[in-house]
Structures are given as structure tokens and as C-alpha cells.
Design an enzyme around this catalytic site. Structure first.
Site, PDB file in Angstrom:
ATOM      1  N   TYR A  59      77.532  38.825  12.636  1.00  0.00           N
ATOM      2  CA  TYR A  59      76.789  37.828  11.864  1.00  0.00           C
ATOM      3  C   TYR A  59      77.730  37.035  10.963  1.00  0.00           C
ATOM      4  O   TYR A  59      77.607  35.825  10.823  1.00  0.00           O
ATOM      5  CB  TYR A  59      75.731  38.533  11.004  1.00  0.00           C
ATOM      6  N   ARG A  77      99.453  38.043   1.876  1.00  0.00           N
ATOM      7  CA  ARG A  77      98.021  38.366   2.045  1.00  0.00           C
ATOM      8  C   ARG A  77      97.521  39.198   0.872  1.00  0.00           C
ATOM      9  O   ARG A  77      96.451  38.951   0.326  1.00  0.00           O
ATOM     10  CB  ARG A  77      97.821  39.129   3.360  1.00  0.00           C
ATOM     11  N   ARG A 123      98.365  37.072   8.974  1.00  0.00           N
ATOM     12  CA  ARG A 123      99.387  38.085   9.209  1.00  0.00           C
ATOM     13  C   ARG A 123     100.653  37.394   9.716  1.00  0.00           C
ATOM     14  O   ARG A 123     100.574  36.343  10.372  1.00  0.00           O
ATOM     15  CB  ARG A 123      98.900  39.100  10.242  1.00  0.00           C
ATOM     16  N   HIS A 139      89.731  40.533   8.270  1.00  0.00           N
ATOM     17  CA  HIS A 139      89.567  41.974   8.329  1.00  0.00           C
ATOM     18  C   HIS A 139      88.355  42.311   9.171  1.00  0.00           C
ATOM     19  O   HIS A 139      87.343  41.616   9.123  1.00  0.00           O
ATOM     20  CB  HIS A 139      89.400  42.562   6.929  1.00  0.00           C
ATOM     21  N   HIS A 182     104.081  39.915   4.785  1.00  0.00           N
ATOM     22  CA  HIS A 182     102.721  40.462   4.743  1.00  0.00           C
ATOM     23  C   HIS A 182     102.180  40.503   3.318  1.00  0.00           C
ATOM     24  O   HIS A 182     100.972  40.473   3.089  1.00  0.00           O
ATOM     25  CB  HIS A 182     102.701  41.867   5.352  1.00  0.00           C
ATOM     26  N   LYS A 204      94.905  40.567  15.324  1.00  0.00           N
ATOM     27  CA  LYS A 204      94.882  42.026  15.340  1.00  0.00           C
ATOM     28  C   LYS A 204      93.474  42.451  15.719  1.00  0.00           C
ATOM     29  O   LYS A 204      92.514  42.197  14.990  1.00  0.00           O
ATOM     30  CB  LYS A 204      95.246  42.571  13.955  1.00  0.00           C
TER      31      LYS A 204
END
Length: 437
Positions: A401, A367, A265, A391, A364, A292
Site C-alpha cells: 500500500y 543515509r 545506498r 526500507h 552509506h 536491495k
């Protein structure tokens, strides 16, 4: 009781009509002075009203008896309070006295009510809520919230007592923001106003939350904000060539190049620290406090996002280090304050605008460009792409995990992505990666 009150009022009115007034404006201006020895002098106007004159100024006062006790009401200073206005306030005080009300106590209570209204104004309550409940939020969130309140809400509702505000007063404020701002700022401001009211209710400063009845009137301008991004291979090649020939700051050019390579980001990339970079291992490790994430997760700061650096990114860092490596930030702000903060996160987007990509590409958007094209290539595990994008996984167990997974695959993926961008930049054959067997 009613008859008695009527008689008292009638007597008072009659007394008012026959009261002889003694002062004139001309006398007050020219002749009303202290005594020859400079001690204060009092000049009666009738009915207990008089002008008290000393070396400092001239003051209106009213002497009266309440429940057998002599009292004095201060009416104000001349000439701010004119003779006419002093007489009007004198009559108001006498009317209160006729109804069995102490004019001094009434004035004190009126001042308290006015002070309470100021203290309980929407702006004061909102600022109190902001300090108590937004202190744990990110700096960008706090700045955005107070900015909208100061610009769009306080000028219209700031001085209003919060318990008097009705839904119809809030509606035009939200409509103005919705017309002016492309995204969903109007919904966020409506939410903030509602939070202020809920805070007021909890502190017994208001009884109703007026935004509850407005939420159905406003819709979001778009459930998902799509940042402009270039995803067509030929156009991506043109973009990479433009970055290679960028004529602005070399540091900004490095930020542009890295934006295309590491899928971070804008705020995460621009806020990068040299202490996070391990060129020997080819890793960029960012603590979650800079990512974030929910505020509680940031405060705990127990997780890290690891970015395997492709060869091209390492080369950029090695070129950049002699210029900014002596400072904490990889991309320091210009000027003397550069040591203490990074450049603006808008720098990359503004550079793209100057290069002619306004409306086509943003910081942005790099991405989105990488995510779209890598997923279309069908070679890479979608979970590895999502992990590289950092994310948040909806399934918390799966997220925990997967946090450290796919590092080897992501290293291979980012190196292949960097090589692919180089091929597009040089105008080579635009052939997607082959799918894994």
C-alpha cells in the site's frame, strides 16, 4: 579357513625368503636395453616380476595366474619406480594373491577410490553447490561467498573428503575469520559451510552436518552494523564545504553531492543509469532489480523506487550530463571499459577518506545522516522517511500500500533537506525545521 589362510601365508612368506632376485641397479641402468632389432626385451627379477624395455622406456610388470587365467600387473616406470620400490610393490601384489585377491582388480578399485575422494573433496562439492544454488543470488553475494571460501576455507579443508570432515577442523577456520574481520563474516562463512554439507548429504556424499554443533560457540560481533555518520549540524556543514572544495574528479564530486541529497545506498547511486533520470519531471526512477531486495522480487522486477529530485540535484545532473550523458552509466568507470560498467561503489567512501573523514563518514553514512536528522526535526512523517530510504516494510500488505505513497511529501521533504544542507554549508543559522502545526 583361518588355518588354510595361515598355511598359504606361511608358504608365501617362505617362498619370498628363498626367492632369488636377479636384477641390479647397475644392470638396469647400463645393460637393460631393447633387443638388437629394437624389439622389446624382458628382464626377469624373479617371482614373476620383470622389467619390460622398449624404445620408449623401461617398465615394471608382474605376471601372475589368478583363477587359472594369466594376467599382468603394471607396477610403474623406471626410474620413477626404483628397483627397491618395484620389489616392494611386487611383494604387496603377491600377498594379495595369497589371500585370493586379484592384484589388478585391487589396483583398479584403489584408483577409483582415490578418484572418488578427489571428486568428493570439500572444494569440489562446494563449487558444485555454488554453481547450482547461488546462481540466482546477486553478483556481490556470489563474489563475497566464493572469496571467503577460496581465501579461508579451501586452503585448510579443500582437499579433504567431505564425509571425513569433523567439527574440530572447522572451528579454527571460523575463529581466524572472526579475529580478522570486524563484522559478522565469520557467521556467514559458517552458514555457507553448513549449506555445502547439507547439499552433500542430499546427494549422499556425506552423512553428518558438522556445523550444527558449532553454532552455539560463535556469536555475532554486532547484531546491527552501524556505518560511521556525521549527524551534528556544524559538522555536517563542514562536510558539505569539504565536498564543495573536493579537488579530485568532478564526476566523483557529483557522486558525493548526490549521496547527501537522495538517500540512496552507495551501489544504487553509483550504478545509476541516465535512462532512469527524467529532469523535466524531476524524478529518478529505479527498477527493483537494482535495489536491495529478495532475489525473487528482483527477478520479477515489478516494482520501482521513485526519488523526487530537489532543485540542487537537478542542477548536478545538468552539469554532469555533458560529460557522461553519452554513456549508459551516470558515473562510468574510468578507462575504455567505462561504457560498460560504473565506477566502484567504494569510490565515495575512499574520497571521504582522502578528505579527512575516515572513521567519521562513509558513503552509506549519508543515509544515516539524513534519516537521523530528519527524524529529529519531527516535521516529517516517519513512514515517508522510510519510504525515501527504500526500507522494506515488515508488513507486506502495508508495504504494498505504501509503495507509491508519500511522493508529494517526499518531494517537499527532499527539497527542504537540500536547502537545509545549503544553509549549513554557508554557515547560516542552524535552526531545525519547524514542526507542522
Amino acid at each position: 579357513m583361518f588355518v588354510l589362510l595361515f598355511v598359504v601365508r606361511h608358504i608365501q612368506d617362505a617362498d619370498t625368503n628363498i626367492m632369488k632376485r636377479e636384477l641390479t641397479d647397475s644392470f638396469i641402468k647400463k645393460a637393460a636395453t631393447p633387443k638388437p632389432d629394437n624389439s622389446p626385451a624382458n628382464y626377469s627379477d624373479g617371482g614373476g616380476l620383470y622389467l619390460h624395455v622398449n624404445r620408449v622406456g623401461k617398465y615394471w610388470r608382474y605376471n601372475f595366474r589368478f583363477q587359472g587365467v594369466m594376467k599382468t600387473l603394471s607396477i610403474g616406470r623406471y626410474p620413477e619406480i626404483t628397483l627397491k620400490l618395484a620389489r616392494e610393490r611386487h611383494e604387496e601384489a603377491r600377498a594379495l594373491l595369497a589371500r585370493g585377491i586379484d592384484p589388478c582388480a585391487f589396483k583398479k578399485q584403489a584408483k577409483k577410490s582415490q578418484a572418488d575422494q578427489v571428486a568428493n573433496s570439500f572444494e569440489n562439492v562446494a563449487r558444485e553447490w555454488f554453481i547450482k544454488h547461488l546462481s540466482t543470488k546477486s553478483e556481490s553475494h556470489r563474489k563475497r561467498t566464493i572469496s571467503y571460501l577460496k581465501r579461508d576455507v579451501f586452503p585448510y579443508l579443500g582437499k579433504r573428503p567431505i564425509h571425513e570432515i569433523r567439527p574440530m577442523e572447522i572451528t579454527p577456520i571460523i575463529e581466524r575469520i572472526q579475529r580478522r574481520v570486524e563484522h559478522d563474516a565469520h557467521m556467514r562463512v559458517l552458514q555457507s559451510i553448513g549449506q555445502v554439507f547439507r547439499y552433500a548429504i542430499a546427494n549422499e556424499l556425506a552423512e553428518h552436518e558438522p556445523t550444527a554443533s558449532l553454532k552455539g560457540l560463535f556469536s555475532r560481533n554486532g547484531e546491527l552494523v552501524h556505518f560511521p555518520a556525521i549527524t551534528e549540524p556544524h559538522e555536517v556543514g563542514r562536510l558539505m564545504r569539504a565536498i564543495d572544495h573536493y579537488s579530485g574528479s568532478f564526476v566523483t564530486q557529483c557522486a558525493l553531492k548526490l549521496s547527501a541529497l537522495v538517500m540512496l545506498r552507495p551501489s544504487e547511486l553509483i550504478g545509476g543509469l541516465w535512462s532512469e533520470i527524467d529532469l523535466a519531471s524531476g524524478l529518478w526512477t529505479i527498477e527493483v532489480r537494482r535495489m536491495k531486495a529478495d532475489t525473487k522480487i528482483k527477478q520479477a522486477n515489478q516494482h520501482k523506487h521513485v526519488i523526487p529530485l530537489p532543485r540542487q540535484a537537478i542542477d548536478i545532473f545538468e552539469e554532469l550530463k555533458p560529460l557522461t550523458g553519452h554513456q549508459p552509466h551516470i558515473f562510468p568507470a574510468a578507462g575504455r571499459m567505462g561504457n560498460h560498467r560504473s565506477m566502484s561503489k567504494e569510490t565515495v567512501s575512499k574520497a571521504l577518506h582522502r578528505m579527512g573523514f575516515k572513521g567519521q563518514m562513509t558513503a552509506h553514512g549519508f543515509r544515516s545522516m539524513a534519516s537521523t536528522m530528519l527524524n529529529e526535526m519531527s516535521r516529517w512523517n516517519p513512514d515517508a522517511i522510510e519510504r525515501q530510504l527504500a526500507h522494506k516494510e515488515k508488513n507486506r500488505v502495508r508495504d504494498a500500500y505504501n509503495r507509491a505513497q508519500y511522493l508529494d511529501e517526499r518531494r517537499e521533504m527532499l527539497q527542504a533537506w537540500a536547502d537545509y544542507l545549503d544553509a549549513l554549508k554557508t554557515g547560516g543559522q542552524v535552526i531545525p525545521f519547524k514542526a507542522k502545526a
